[in-house]
Design a protein around this motif. Structure first.
Motif, short mmCIF file in Angstrom:
data_model
loop_
_atom_site.label_atom_id
_atom_site.label_comp_id
_atom_site.label_asym_id
_atom_site.label_seq_id
_atom_site.Cartn_x
_atom_site.Cartn_y
_atom_site.Cartn_z
N PHE A 78 0.83 -1.20 0.00
CA PHE A 78 0.00 0.00 0.00
C PHE A 78 0.87 1.26 0.00
O PHE A 78 0.66 2.19 -0.78
CB PHE A 78 -0.91 -0.01 1.22
N ALA A 79 1.86 1.28 0.90
CA ALA A 79 2.70 2.47 1.01
C ALA A 79 3.54 2.69 -0.24
O ALA A 79 3.73 3.83 -0.69
CB ALA A 79 3.60 2.34 2.24
N ILE A 80 4.06 1.62 -0.82
CA ILE A 80 4.90 1.76 -2.02
C ILE A 80 4.07 2.23 -3.21
O ILE A 80 4.51 3.07 -4.00
CB ILE A 80 5.61 0.43 -2.32
N LEU A 81 2.86 1.72 -3.35
CA LEU A 81 1.98 2.19 -4.41
C LEU A 81 1.67 3.68 -4.24
O LEU A 81 1.65 4.45 -5.20
CB LEU A 81 0.69 1.39 -4.44
N ALA A 82 1.43 4.07 -2.98
CA ALA A 82 1.17 5.48 -2.72
C ALA A 82 2.39 6.34 -3.02
O ALA A 82 2.28 7.44 -3.58
CB ALA A 82 0.73 5.67 -1.26
N ALA A 83 3.58 5.84 -2.66
CA ALA A 83 4.81 6.60 -2.93
C ALA A 83 5.07 6.73 -4.42
O ALA A 83 5.50 7.79 -4.89
CB ALA A 83 5.99 5.93 -2.24
N SER A 84 4.80 5.66 -5.17
CA SER A 84 4.99 5.74 -6.62
C SER A 84 4.03 6.76 -7.21
O SER A 84 4.38 7.50 -8.14
CB SER A 84 4.77 4.37 -7.25
N ARG A 85 2.83 6.82 -6.65
CA ARG A 85 1.87 7.83 -7.10
C ARG A 85 2.37 9.23 -6.78
O ARG A 85 2.26 10.15 -7.59
CB ARG A 85 0.52 7.58 -6.44
#
Length: 471
Positions: A381-388
């Motif tokens: 979840f956090a990595i997807l948010a960071a990539s966004r």
């Protein structure tokens, strides 16, 4: 099941469980505790209310920055300074980039979650006040973009970690309501900000906003608390937490998230300025930003409910990508008056914003055996948010070069001034729909056994109430 019945169930927990390596863990202390119910009950809804207030602080300002950008570009001391246009994008991007390290920290020190959120509240407060004293575009962007984004991340990441304890079956719906709170703030605050900026100037407005941020966020934090007692010794971090990176589905969702992000924020950032080029007043331009965010506040819970109901993210994903693409090309491209721009704001906001609600579903699908890999779900979840967030920061610089304010507005899409931005938004949003091919490479097809193992571990997982499951 009633709240009382679920509390009784908590007292009937089995006496021993096994961890991942087979070690027996006594659970006498667990059996002695009673926990509030998940997915409902007074305390769960009180937590959700507090989390919504935190969301307003963390995300509400980036949604409103188009109003500030229009004011800064037309008033001294920032008039004509292009750098100020990236403040909202930078704040939004830094917020999301900060999530993996903050999530990693609260994963390993869950007892610090509330303290981290209070620290984030203070950072947001002083960032807004400091922006009021900014004299140069760089000072303004550092305060309102970089520092505020860090503080917002410190508020948001622990709230997601805590929400994992409160919502399970209704996770997408709950997350949809939290996202909608930020969008609702984006709908209600632009006219207020416009009035304050025109009446009192940017300094008084930003200082007042900082003070109100502290008061309101403090009230929200008083409603937020853990559902479960903190483990005496959380599981140690391991490189195995990152083995999801080898899965094709993770790479597909990561790329789809990045592509969608670089096309999503053009309308929210530039719609008031677009409207101004066609003779629409500043107050009406602020109204367009409000409509965009109001529609998002309605569309996000609905798409979250659809993801929960269908137990699948594919239909909401297609709605939020292909639907948004068609709206940009067929409505925004022909909009020349307030009526059509209002229609576009409502349509685009209700569809495109729903993509963010699907991140918990993406994480659950990527991990597969969620009951056994709780920390992985949080990291995904956090990595997807960071990539966004990375994509959003990059998109600010890309879109700045696509907009040519002062050029001709004759022709489709706002002519030379705006047509490149309209085409960019439509094409990029359509491209992001390729993420739906993930349905053919999900973990249940390529990494079989995850779902089956979840069923065999359900009894023991329920005994500890799945305290770390990602919502």
């Amino acid at each position: 099941m009633s709240e009382k019945e679920e509390q009784v169930r908590g007292r009937e927990t089995v006496n021993a469980l096994q961890d991942a390596d087979g070690t027996t863990i006594p659970t006498t202390r667990i059996a002695e505790n009673t926990y509030p119910p998940q997915d409902g009950g007074k305390q769960a809804w009180l937590f959700l209310f507090g989390a919504c207030i935190i969301e307003i602080t963390a995300w509400g300002f980036p949604y409103c920055y188009g109003v500030f950008e229009a004011y800064f570009n037309s008033h001294p001391p920032f008039q004509g300074q292009n750098l100020v246009s990236i403040g909202g994008v930078l704040s939004n991007g830094v917020l999301q980039l900060s999530l993996p390290p903050i999530m990693y920290y609260v994963n390993n020190f869950p007892g610090h979650r509330i303290a981290v959120m209070w620290a984030g509240c203070l950072v947001c407060t002083f960032s807004a006040i400091a922006a009021g004293f900014a004299k140069t575009p760089l000072q303004l962007v550092m305060a309102i973009g970089l520092c505020y984004g860090i503080g917002a991340g410190m508020l948001f990441a622990p709230s997601i970690h805590l929400m994992a304890e409160w919502f399970k079956v209704k996770k997408s719906l709950a997350y949809g309501f939290i996202c909608a709170a930020g969008a609702a703030a984006g709908a209600g605050l632009p006219p207020v900000y416009t009035f304050c900026l025109n009446r009192y100037g940017y300094k008084v407005t930003l200082i007042g906003w900082g003070i109100i941020t502290f008061v309101v966020t403090s009230l929200g934090l008083l409603c937020v608390r853990p559902r479960l007692p903190v483990a005496a010794k959380p599981p140690p971090p391991s490189w195995r937490d990152f083995d999801f990176a080898k899965k094709p589905l993770f790479l597909i969702m990561l790329l789809a998230t990045i592509v969608q992000a670089i096309g999503h924020y053009g309308p929210s950032l530039y719609l008031p300025s677009f409207a101004a080029d066609f003779g629409i007043s500043a107050s009406q331009g602020a109204m367009l930003a409000s409509f965009l965010n109001l529609a998002q506040a309605i569309g996000q819970p609905l798409q979250g409910w659809l993801a929960d109901w269908r137990k699948s993210y594919y239909i909401p994903m297609l709605i939020s990508t292909i639907g948004a693409s068609l709206e940009a090309l067929l409505i925004w491209g022909f909009a020349r008056n307030l009526g059509l721009l209002c229609l576009f704001a409502l349509a685009f906001g209700s569809t495109a914003g729903g993509f963010a609600v699907l991140r918990p579903r993406f994480a659950a699908e990527i991990v597969g055996d969620q009951d056994q890999q709780d920390n992985q779900s949080l990291l995904v979840f956090a990595i997807l948010a960071a990539s966004r967030g990375s994509a959003i920061i990059g998109s600010g610089f890309i879109m700045k070069n696509l907009v040519h304010e002062g050029s001709s507005t004759e022709g489709w899409g706002g002519g030379q001034a705006w047509s490149q931005l309209v085409i960019y938004t439509g094409v990029i949003m359509f491209t992001a729909s390729f993420g739906a091919i993930g349905m053919f490479v999900g973990p249940q097809r390529r990494y079989g056994g995850g779902r089956a193992k979840s069923m065999t571990s359900e009894k023991s997982s329920n005994a500890v109430d799945n305290s770390s499951e990602l919502v």
